[in-house]
Design an enzyme around this catalytic site. Structure first.
Site, PDB file in Angstrom:
ATOM      1  N   ILE A  34       5.810   0.720  -3.744  1.00  0.00           N
ATOM      2  CA  ILE A  34       5.354   0.529  -5.126  1.00  0.00           C
ATOM      3  C   ILE A  34       6.351   1.148  -6.086  1.00  0.00           C
ATOM      4  CG2 ILE A  34       3.517   1.067  -6.764  1.00  0.00           C
ATOM      5  CD1 ILE A  34       1.546   1.067  -4.477  1.00  0.00           C
ATOM      6  N   GLY A  83       0.794  -1.225   0.000  1.00  0.00           N
ATOM      7  CA  GLY A  83       0.000   0.000   0.000  1.00  0.00           C
ATOM      8  C   GLY A  83       0.820   1.265   0.000  1.00  0.00           C
ATOM      9  N   GLU A  84       2.066   1.195   0.441  1.00  0.00           N
ATOM     10  CA  GLU A  84       2.890   2.400   0.531  1.00  0.00           C
ATOM     11  C   GLU A  84       3.418   2.791  -0.840  1.00  0.00           C
ATOM     12  OE1 GLU A  84       5.884   2.265   3.571  1.00  0.00           O
ATOM     13  OE2 GLU A  84       4.716   0.851   4.766  1.00  0.00           O
ATOM     14  N   ALA A  85       3.337   4.073  -1.137  1.00  0.00           N
ATOM     15  CA  ALA A  85       3.756   4.564  -2.451  1.00  0.00           C
ATOM     16  C   ALA A  85       5.247   4.340  -2.684  1.00  0.00           C
ATOM     17  CB  ALA A  85       3.421   6.049  -2.576  1.00  0.00           C
TER      18      ALA A  85
END
Length: 1055
Positions: free
Chosen positions: A695, A690-692
């Protein structure tokens, strides 16, 4: 003697019915037959006279000739002729073609085969009679044909291209099949059934291919649609008999390596004929263009993706695709590569007939439940399948070639039945699976590994499954758990296999949970009774399982003793040492495999909670090498890892996880893949975190790898990175219902535009990506089917992800018919995928080593002890208490002979505790049974008591105190009615007599070590009695008595 006049009498009866009616062709045909002896007599009257004088008085040929010449319906002695069976007349030799012998005379001898024009002369009137549909003509014709076949007068191969008399016999069979419909009288139906059964059973009238299916179809229709219960039962019985005959012939027929070419030319048409028998979908109508063998050969040259696409055709109902997927793997056995599959050219005609019938039954069993008739068809087909599998010989169960040819059909039929909403169909699914497990497990290792969780564990684990479904499974398990070899084989081949689920251990855990389940608080007595019944069945399964292990250990030990008793001492000692070493090696290998698997499961469980610690656990236990490439390979290939946790680990910024992420991406190849296809392939194995920032790191590496594999597509990796990030955003935007308004195609193109056109992705590519993502969401493999979400949480320590996925295939309650059907279809598709993913490790090991029982008991012993203890603590249920006592006895015995002292001590002390002799006020009848069992062990297996003698002798002391002290005896079962109290006290007094005395008299049979423990324990109990007020001398007296019993022992043991 065969009454050959049956043909003449039948024809005369038919001729009488034709008189003055509109069957001129039939009259001519009958008259031609009846006139045939007259024409022969005109040419050879002298020869006939010579022949009439030759037979002996008892021959009967002359009598038959006279009967025919005179056209009467009686034998020479005036009695009516009764047809004999072919088996009663085999001793009659076939006429040798003496000049002048008439066909009517020849038919007097059973076994005489009609040839050429004779066949046409006899069958032409019958054919015309069948066409007439007149019952008074039809029934004599059917009876006549039945006798012609039964007496072996007709020889041919209907249904076999190039065979003898094929067109004529096929035509006759088709006419017989068309003689019955829903309005036919019972007598005609029974006649037709008799003819068809005789035709299939005949050794000369050999029915093959499509005519054989036509016969089975008629029997199916009668069994399903007849209004007469007698006809239905008769048809079903004849179907069973026909199928049995077909498979007995196949078993007796050796494999033909050079079959006649005429036997093989119709392979495709035979395969195609199954569609007529089952009214199948149009997919099966192309068998002439592509046989199953062709589909298999093509599948071996394709990728798995193409096979998966094939499976998705027609809602996953494409049997060819399923079979190709199942048989795609090249199996390795004995160091040789053996390609499994269908090779019709290597099969004899008998095996092809059996294959055809088996597939037809399977296909009929996998029909959709659209109406009552279809449901009845499925039930009948599954019943016949179960009977067939139960009835075949032991050698057939080892026929790998044939079973591999039908396993896809069988798997699919079983799969359909196991997700059916019908209780009857599901019951047959459990019955068929039980037969496969008991008899065919060596051929179907992979399939059983899938169906065991699907049918057994899923039904028992799920709270949403109906009671009758659980009951069906438990009834099946009661039978299955009585097979010791099967249980050991399941443990060795699944629980000790890293790639397979822990079926044995999971089975015991599930049954234990059911047997220990809380009693239903529902006041509805029906629900309470059902719950009690299920708990009792689960307990019965556990007791059967434990007793089976005891029986297997005893049988293996006896067989070892028998082997050890033959041969010379030198040979025995040498052979035993080699055999012992080999057996120890095998057992050690399985124990190591099980230990490795257990460690791996613990590591996976740890990873699914905390990925970094999980990887550290793997490396520290040397399950994975300490390098990024090895860890990346583990993350890619281990099915049961949590995909979200994999993504979280790959997104870490620490040095080692970052190196693992780079190795993970570098291990993939995206050459010549479209960009959106490459992203789909990349994201199949994990869920993006979920963490940018995480990603960002993962997609940056993906872009770099994609550009390296596809140089020139983008100006630099930054363009690919931006586009990859944009694709992820588009996927979320298009398929998340919470996002609104949706991104348009122009917005997506504009988002990826830059000031420098050369650095931007081509517009055509962007449009193609947009259309693909909007139409089809990017999903992981686990998201392919949305079934089972939220049904239950994955338990900690779950052994394999594959098992979890199967157990999560739960059907929620209160579904509409459409929803239930879609759920079932989803389960079918996911199970097919699991079967396709079975690896090449399908070599089945049949266990023989006695030492293998020990790790099995170690794996489940504590669960069994807990179940027996919880059951004993519950209320008074005599059947279940009796089962617990059997379980305690079996558990104590097996742990003793295997040297498992800790578990044996636990079983014994638990049994001692349940005697409740320390609290007589709380005693109940179940506690008396526990005491009876304990004293029985002292008599039957005193060696097993060892370090528990102190507790046992304390029980005997307390028993004597209770029964000899009126005040204490009066307090037994305080608060219960007087009758129950008196019964318990009387039982205690009986046990205090001879059973308790046997404890001491049997001491002289104890071995030296045990008798020392016995004496020491008795001394301790006696000391405790002497300290009581008033002092008791019971144990002291017994000490004196056993000293006398054991006085003959050597001084080192008994000083």
């Amino acid at each position: 003697m065969a009454a050959g006049g049956f043909v003449s009498r039948a024809f005369e009866s038919m001729l009488k019915e034709c008189a003055g009616k509109k069957y001129p062709d039939l009259q001519k045909a009958v008259q031609a037959y009846l006139d045939s002896p007259k024409q022969t007599n005109q040419h050879s009257s002298s020869s006939e006279q010579n022949q009439a004088a030759e037979p002996s008085a008892g021959d009967g040929s002359s009598g038959e000739t006279e009967t025919v010449a005179g056209q009467t319906g009686t034998e020479p002695d005036g009695s009516s002729s009764v047809p004999q069976s072919a088996g009663d007349t085999e001793h009659v030799s076939k006429p040798t073609g003496v000049s002048g012998t008439t066909i009517i005379t020849a038919l007097a001898n059973a076994g005489y085969t009609l040839e050429g024009a004779e066949v046409e002369l006899v069958l032409n009137p019958l054919r015309l009679a069948f066409e007439s549909k007149n019952l008074k003509i039809l029934e004599p014709a059917l009876d006549c044909l039945h006798k012609l076949i039964a007496y072996d007068h007709l020889e041919g191969d209907p249904g076999l291209d190039g065979g003898k008399n094929v067109p004529l016999f096929t035509d006759i069979l088709n006419m017989v099949c068309s003689c019955v419909d829903n309005s036919s009288p019972d007598s005609t139906i029974l006649q037709v059934l008799k003819v068809l059964l005789t035709a299939v059973a005949s050794a000369k009238f050999r029915v093959h291919g499509e005519p054989l299916l036509g016969v089975i179809r008629v029997c199916y229709n009668i069994a399903l649609h007849s209004k007469s219960p007698v006809n239905q039962a008769t048809s079903k019985a004849m179907l069973t008999q026909m199928i049995s005959i077909i498979f007995r012939r196949m078993e007796a027929d050796p494999v033909s390596t050079s079959s006649n070419s005429s036997d093989l030319t119709k392979a495709a048409s035979v395969e195609n004929s199954t569609s007529k028998a089952e009214e199948a979908s149009s997919n099966d109508q192309n068998d002439d263009e592509m046989t199953l063998g062709d589909a298999l050969n093509q599948a071996k040259d394709t990728t798995l993706a193409s096979v998966e696409e094939l499976q998705n055709l027609a809602g996953g109902a494409d049997i060819k695709g399923l079979e190709a997927a199942l048989d795609k793997v090249v199996h390795v056995e004995d160091g040789k590569k053996i390609t499994r599959g269908i090779d019709l050219e290597s099969m004899s005609i008998g095996k092809r007939d059996a294959l055809l019938v088996f597939r037809t039954l399977c296909k009929m069993g996998m029909k959709e439940d659209t109406d009552e008739v279809t449901t009845k068809t499925r039930i009948l087909s599954l019943e016949l399948l179960q009977g067939l599998l139960e009835g075949v010989s032991h050698s057939f169960t080892k026929n790998f070639h044939f079973i591999d040819s039908v396993k896809a059909y069988l798997s699919y039929a079983l799969l359909r039945a196991s997700v059916s909403q019908s209780p009857v169909i599901f019951q047959y699914a459990t019955g068929i699976f039980a037969v496969l497990l008991l008899r065919f497990r060596e051929c179907l290792k992979g399939e059983i590994g899938v169906f065991f969780p699907l049918i057994v564990l899923r039904s028992l684990d799920g709270s949403d499954f109906p009671i009758n479904q659980k009951t069906s499974v438990l009834r099946m398990l009661e039978k299955v758990c009585k097979d010791p070899q099967m249980l050991v084989d399941v443990y060795v081949n699944y629980d000790c296999d890293l790639e397979a689920p822990n079926l044995f251990e999971r089975l015991v855990t599930t049954l234990s949970k059911i047997a220990q389940g809380a009693q239903s608080a529902d006041p509805n007595s029906v629900v309470a009774n059902q719950t009690t019944s299920i708990k009792g069945s689960a307990l019965q399964c556990l007791v059967n399982l434990l007793k089976s292990l005891v029986d297997w250990e005893k049988s293996r030990r006896q067989s070892e003793r028998k082997r050890g008793g033959s041969g010379s001492p030198e040979e025995d000692s040498a052979g035993e040492s080699v055999e012992l070493k080999s057996r120890e090696d095998v057992t050690s290998n399985f124990e190591k495999a099980k230990a490795h698997k257990s460690t791996m499961e613990a590591a996976i469980s740890e990873f699914n909670r905390q990925p970094v610690k999980g990887i550290g656990y793997l490396i520290s236990n040397k399950l994975v090498e300490n390098n990024p490439a090895a860890v990346a390979q583990f993350l890619r290939n281990t099915l049961s890892l949590d995909k979200a946790m994999i993504g979280d680990y790959l997104g870490q910024h620490e040095e080692f996880p970052l190196a693992v992420m780079h190795a993970y991406v570098d291990s993939m190849t995206f050459s010549e893949m479209k960009f959106h296809t490459a992203i789909r392939e990349f994201l199949k194995g994990f869920r993006l975190p979920g963490e940018a920032q995480k990603i960002d790191r993962i997609m940056e590496k993906f872009a770099e790898r994609y550009c390296a594999d596809n140089p020139g597509l983008f100006k630099n990796a930054d363009t690919a990175y931006v586009l990859a990030y944009a694709v992820i955003m588009l996927n979320t935007d298009a398929h998340n219902p919470m996002v609104w308004p949706k991104m348009s195609k122009s917005d997506f193109i504009r988002m990826n535009a830059t000031n420098d056109p050369e650095e931007s992705a081509p517009t055509e590519l962007l449009e193609e990506i947009y259309d693909s993502i909007v139409k089809d969401e990017i999903k992981m493999k686990d998201d392919a089917t949305g079934i089972g979400k939220g049904v239950r949480q994955k338990p900690e320590g779950e052994e394999r992800g594959r098992l979890v996925s199967i157990l999560n295939l739960a059907l929620p309650k209160q579904k509409s018919a459409v929803d239930a059907k879609s759920e079932s279809e989803a389960i079918i598709k996911q199970t097919q995928a699991i079967i396709r993913n079975q690896g090449a490790k399908r070599v089945f090991y049949t266990a023989q080593e006695i030492e293998l029982v020990k790790p099995m008991v170690e794996a489940v012993g504590w669960s069994l002890l807990a179940t027996f203890s919880v059951t004993m603590e519950e209320g008074e249920n005599r059947p279940r208490v009796a089962l617990c006592m059997e379980g305690f006895k079996a558990g104590i015995h097996i742990t003793y002979v295997l040297g498992m002292d800790t578990m044996r001590y636990a079983f014994l002390t638990s049994l001692v505790r349940f005697t409740f002799l320390h609290a007589p006020k709380d005693m109940r009848s179940k506690n008396v049974e526990a005491l009876r069992t304990l004293l029985g062990l002292c008599d039957s297996e005193p060696d097993s008591l060892q370090d528990t003698w102190n507790a046992v002798l304390e029980c005997v002391s307390r028993l004597e105190f209770i029964t000899t002290t009126p005040v204490i005896a009066a307090s037994v079962m305080h608060g219960s009615n007087q009758i129950s109290r008196d019964a318990v006290v009387q039982s205690l007094k009986e046990l205090a007599g001879k059973p308790a005395e046997q404890v001491f008299t049997n001491s002289e049979k104890l071995p030296s070590d045990s008798v020392v423990e016995f004496f020491t324990a008795l001394c301790g109990v006696s000391a405790e009695e002497l300290r009581q007020i008033p002092a008791r001398v019971f144990s002291l007296q017994k000490l004196v008595e056993i000293s006398y019993y054991n006085i003959a022992r050597i001084r080192m043991v008994f000083p």
